[in-house]
Write a protein that holds these residues in place. Structure first.
Motif, short mmCIF file in Angstrom:
data_model
loop_
_atom_site.label_atom_id
_atom_site.label_comp_id
_atom_site.label_asym_id
_atom_site.label_seq_id
_atom_site.Cartn_x
_atom_site.Cartn_y
_atom_site.Cartn_z
N PRO A 43 0.83 -1.20 0.00
CA PRO A 43 0.00 0.00 0.00
C PRO A 43 0.87 1.26 0.00
O PRO A 43 1.91 1.30 0.67
N ALA A 44 0.47 2.28 -0.74
CA ALA A 44 1.25 3.51 -0.81
C ALA A 44 1.44 4.09 0.59
O ALA A 44 0.50 4.15 1.37
N THR A 45 2.67 4.48 0.90
CA THR A 45 3.00 4.87 2.27
C THR A 45 3.85 6.15 2.26
O THR A 45 4.78 6.28 1.46
N LEU A 46 3.52 7.07 3.16
CA LEU A 46 4.36 8.23 3.40
C LEU A 46 5.50 7.80 4.32
O LEU A 46 5.25 7.27 5.41
N LEU A 47 6.74 8.02 3.89
CA LEU A 47 7.90 7.68 4.69
C LEU A 47 8.62 8.97 5.12
O LEU A 47 8.72 9.91 4.33
N VAL A 48 9.09 8.99 6.35
CA VAL A 48 9.89 10.11 6.85
C VAL A 48 11.17 9.54 7.43
O VAL A 48 11.13 8.71 8.35
N GLY B 31 26.08 7.22 13.39
CA GLY B 31 24.92 7.94 13.90
C GLY B 31 23.65 7.11 13.87
O GLY B 31 23.68 5.87 13.81
N THR B 32 22.51 7.78 13.89
CA THR B 32 21.20 7.12 14.00
C THR B 32 20.31 7.52 12.83
O THR B 32 20.29 8.69 12.42
N VAL B 33 19.59 6.54 12.29
CA VAL B 33 18.60 6.79 11.24
C VAL B 33 17.27 6.21 11.70
O VAL B 33 17.18 5.03 12.05
N VAL B 34 16.23 7.06 11.73
CA VAL B 34 14.89 6.62 12.09
C VAL B 34 14.01 6.72 10.85
O VAL B 34 13.93 7.78 10.22
N LEU B 35 13.37 5.59 10.49
CA LEU B 35 12.47 5.56 9.33
C LEU B 35 11.05 5.32 9.84
O LEU B 35 10.77 4.28 10.45
N MET B 36 10.18 6.28 9.58
CA MET B 36 8.78 6.17 10.01
C MET B 36 7.88 6.12 8.79
O MET B 36 8.20 6.71 7.75
N GLY B 37 6.75 5.42 8.90
CA GLY B 37 5.84 5.32 7.76
C GLY B 37 4.39 5.37 8.20
O GLY B 37 4.03 4.89 9.27
N LYS B 38 3.55 5.94 7.33
CA LYS B 38 2.11 5.99 7.56
C LYS B 38 1.42 5.65 6.25
O LYS B 38 1.67 6.30 5.21
N VAL B 39 0.58 4.60 6.27
CA VAL B 39 -0.12 4.16 5.06
C VAL B 39 -1.12 5.23 4.64
O VAL B 39 -1.88 5.75 5.45
N LEU B 40 -1.10 5.57 3.32
CA LEU B 40 -2.00 6.59 2.81
C LEU B 40 -3.45 6.13 2.90
O LEU B 40 -3.73 4.92 2.84
N PRO B 41 -4.37 7.07 3.04
CA PRO B 41 -5.80 6.69 3.08
C PRO B 41 -6.18 5.92 1.83
O PRO B 41 -5.66 6.16 0.75
N ARG B 42 -7.13 4.96 2.00
CA ARG B 42 -7.51 4.09 0.88
C ARG B 42 -8.08 4.88 -0.28
O ARG B 42 -7.84 4.57 -1.44
#
Length: 584
Positions: free
Chosen positions: A71-76, A125-136
């Motif tokens: 599913p399409a996801t916003l990644l930060v 160092g540190t890398v944090v990858l966060m994701g939120k699935v886009l609305p259907r």
């Protein structure tokens, strides 16, 4: 693999940059169609991680990306060049116990996002990858990303004071929403308390009535059992003495005496049948009838019935009794005696209410997916009205008809047959038309014992041919899956534990994995992630089937399909066809 699309990025070198990153996170979330609440969650999570990067990592960079893979996801991605997180495991377990507070906010940010990964090293160092699935319902296409990025880049960031005002407005809105929900909950609790008091009173009354009915039923059963035994002795004596008289052991009888003794014998035989049926009913209701399954052929069952029931036909009878078995019948594993008793009741009733024609007894396989056999007893008798077809299965019920006056019965044969069929995990029913005859049906499982059925479905850790790996610990659900796959090229391999499932995956490749996420105390979400990250298993289709509707999480972890139980057979077969076509 398709590369993630970059929306925008921002450096983190000061407190003002942290505020800027929060603003950008909200703008990106808004442009991608997230709700106001989701925008706040994303902005809060991103600002917490950005603040950590500034305070503990000496600054860094935040990148906003779009993962276009379903599913399409916003990644930060937030990265820094700091000393890393020495106690990362403790932080992720919710125990940020370091002296300087390193990792504060990580646990909260993790809960706000669908996807959360951290890599940390003292050198890089540190890398944090966060994701939120886009609305259907999001209709975003790749061509629109550039426009979104340009629009956000043109929007001038607000000053920190404006951002604080925006945060305050969000907090006030959230507090107001919580206050309204609290008021609704208080009102609902009051209603539930009133309802609970009524339900408790109702349950108390129902329990009292249930206890009273149970006691009455026990007394009735005990009475029927005791009286049935007490009646048998004098009835047997009457039948024996009547037979002696009719056999003229002590001398001849006059024609009138012969007629009277015959009436006595017939009445005693009818009463004896009633006593036997009452005793059988009492045993079934008391739960004292046990099932003794064994393997037997329908051919041998019909042979025994033919020999038992042939004497019921008069030498010059106008009725033909025909036994017909269709080819392809499997060996049955059930209680042969009880099946025979049900069919005897059906056949004797058919012979009673058929003056001419035939009574045909047939056996055929049940529906393709049911693994059952269906017996039918069809006659050319008087038939039964539609409104009476359910009544005949009630105790002591007899339908008025000219033949009924001549052929007295107990009215217990059909009710007893229904109870015996239910005991065998089957069912009985009737189809009939007045003047055109009746057909009584009995449908029972080919195999009475469900655990035996499952044992037949089990196999070793290296199954041959295409198979479905069902990671499931519920026997009824596994039996259902097995029935669904009958008639297909797939077999079922049940795995009640993750250990057993891993053992199968180490030795064979299933066509599809059916995964239940509620598997005792085991972490099946982690197992799903493990399957999809392992190079050896990542291409195996995984279908998540559970009673909890958690579609987004399942898809985010890599599931190829999701279904809320109960699974429909057509859905499962369609998924198998889809994945077999893709693999072909």
């Amino acid at each position: 693999m398709k590369k993630n699309k970059t929306i925008l990025s921002a450096g983190i070198r000061s407190q003002q940059d942290v505020v800027l990153v929060r603003q950008r996170a909200r703008q990106v979330a808004q442009a991608l169609g997230f709700s106001v609440q989701e925008q706040t969650r994303i902005a809060t999570a991103v600002s917490e991680i950005a603040r950590n990067a500034f305070e503990y990592g000496g600054g860094g960079r935040a990148e906003f990306l779009l993962d276009e893979q379903p599913p399409a996801t916003l990644l930060v991605r937030v990265s820094d060049r700091g000393p890393g997180i020495a106690e990362l495991d403790a932080v992720l377990e919710g125990r940020p116990s370091t002296s300087n507070g390193l990792g504060l906010g990580i646990v909260g940010a993790r809960r706000l996002m669908d996807r959360f990964e951290i890599t940390t090293d003292s050198k890089t160092g540190t890398v944090v990858l966060m994701g939120k699935v886009l609305p259907r319902q999001n209709g975003l296409v790749a061509e629109g990303i550039e426009k979104i990025a340009e629009k956000i880049a043109r929007d001038l960031p607000r000053d920190p004071f404006s951002e604080i005002q925006q945060q305050n407005r969000e907090l006030l809105s959230t507090l107001e929403e919580l206050r309204e929900r609290q008021a609704e909950l208080l009102e609902l609790n009051l209603e539930l308390e009133d309802t609970n008091r009524g339900v408790v009173a109702l349950y108390t009354e129902l329990n009292e009535k249930a206890d009273s009915l149970a006691r009455a039923n026990e007394l009735k059963t005990a009475f029927l059992s005791n009286m049935s035994h007490e009646f048998r002795t004098p009835l047997n004596a009457i039948l024996s003495l009547s037979a002696l008289l009719l056999d003229r052991v002590d001398g001849d009888l006059t024609p009138e005496q012969h007629k009277q003794v015959s009436f006595i014998q017939q009445s005693a035989q009818g009463l004896s049948d009633l006593v036997n049926d009452l005793l059988d009913m009492a045993k079934v209701e008391a739960g004292k009838v046990s099932v003794h399954p064994s393997e037997f052929q329908v051919e041998s069952l019909f042979g025994a019935l033919r020999g038992m029931l042939k004497p019921l036909l008069a030498p010059n009878s106008a009725i033909n009794l025909v036994f017909e078995e269709l080819p392809g019948l499997p060996v049955l594993y059930t209680d042969e005696g009880k099946v025979s008793q049900i069919l005897r009741n059906f056949i004797s009733n058919a012979l009673k209410f058929t003056e001419q024609g035939e009574v045909r007894v047939t056996a055929r396989p049940g529906p393709a997916a049911s693994a059952t056999v269906v017996f039918s007893v069809a006659d050319t008798g008087i038939g039964i009205l539609f409104e009476d077809q359910e009544r005949i299965f009630e105790e002591y019920t007899q339908i008025d008809s000219p033949l009924q006056q001549r052929t007295k019965g107990t009215g217990l044969g059909l009710p007893l047959s229904r109870q015996l069929a239910q005991l065998l995990k089957g069912r009985v029913w009737v189809g009939s038309s007045p003047g055109r005859g009746s057909t009584f049906y009995l449908e029972i499982p080919v195999c009475y014992d469900s655990e035996r059925d499952l044992a037949a479905a089990d196999c070793d850790c290296n199954p041959a041919g295409p198979f479905v790996l069902a990671i499931e610990d519920n026997l009824e659900t596994l039996l259902l899956y097995q029935k669904y796959l009958l008639g297909t090229s797939y077999s079922l391999h049940p795995a009640p534990t993750l250990k057993e499932a891993q053992r199968v995956l180490d030795n064979a490749r299933p066509a599809v994995v059916l995964l239940d996420v509620l598997l005792g105390d085991e972490n099946t979400w982690g197992f799903l992630k493990q399957i999809k990250e392992d190079e050896a298993t990542r291409t195996i289709p995984v279908l998540v089937a559970t009673v909890v509707d958690n579609h987004q999480k399942a898809v985010a972890l890599g599931a190829d399909g999701f279904c809320v139980k109960p699974i429909e057979r057509e859905w499962l077969l369609q998924m198998l066809r889809t994945f077999s076509h893709e693999s072909g």
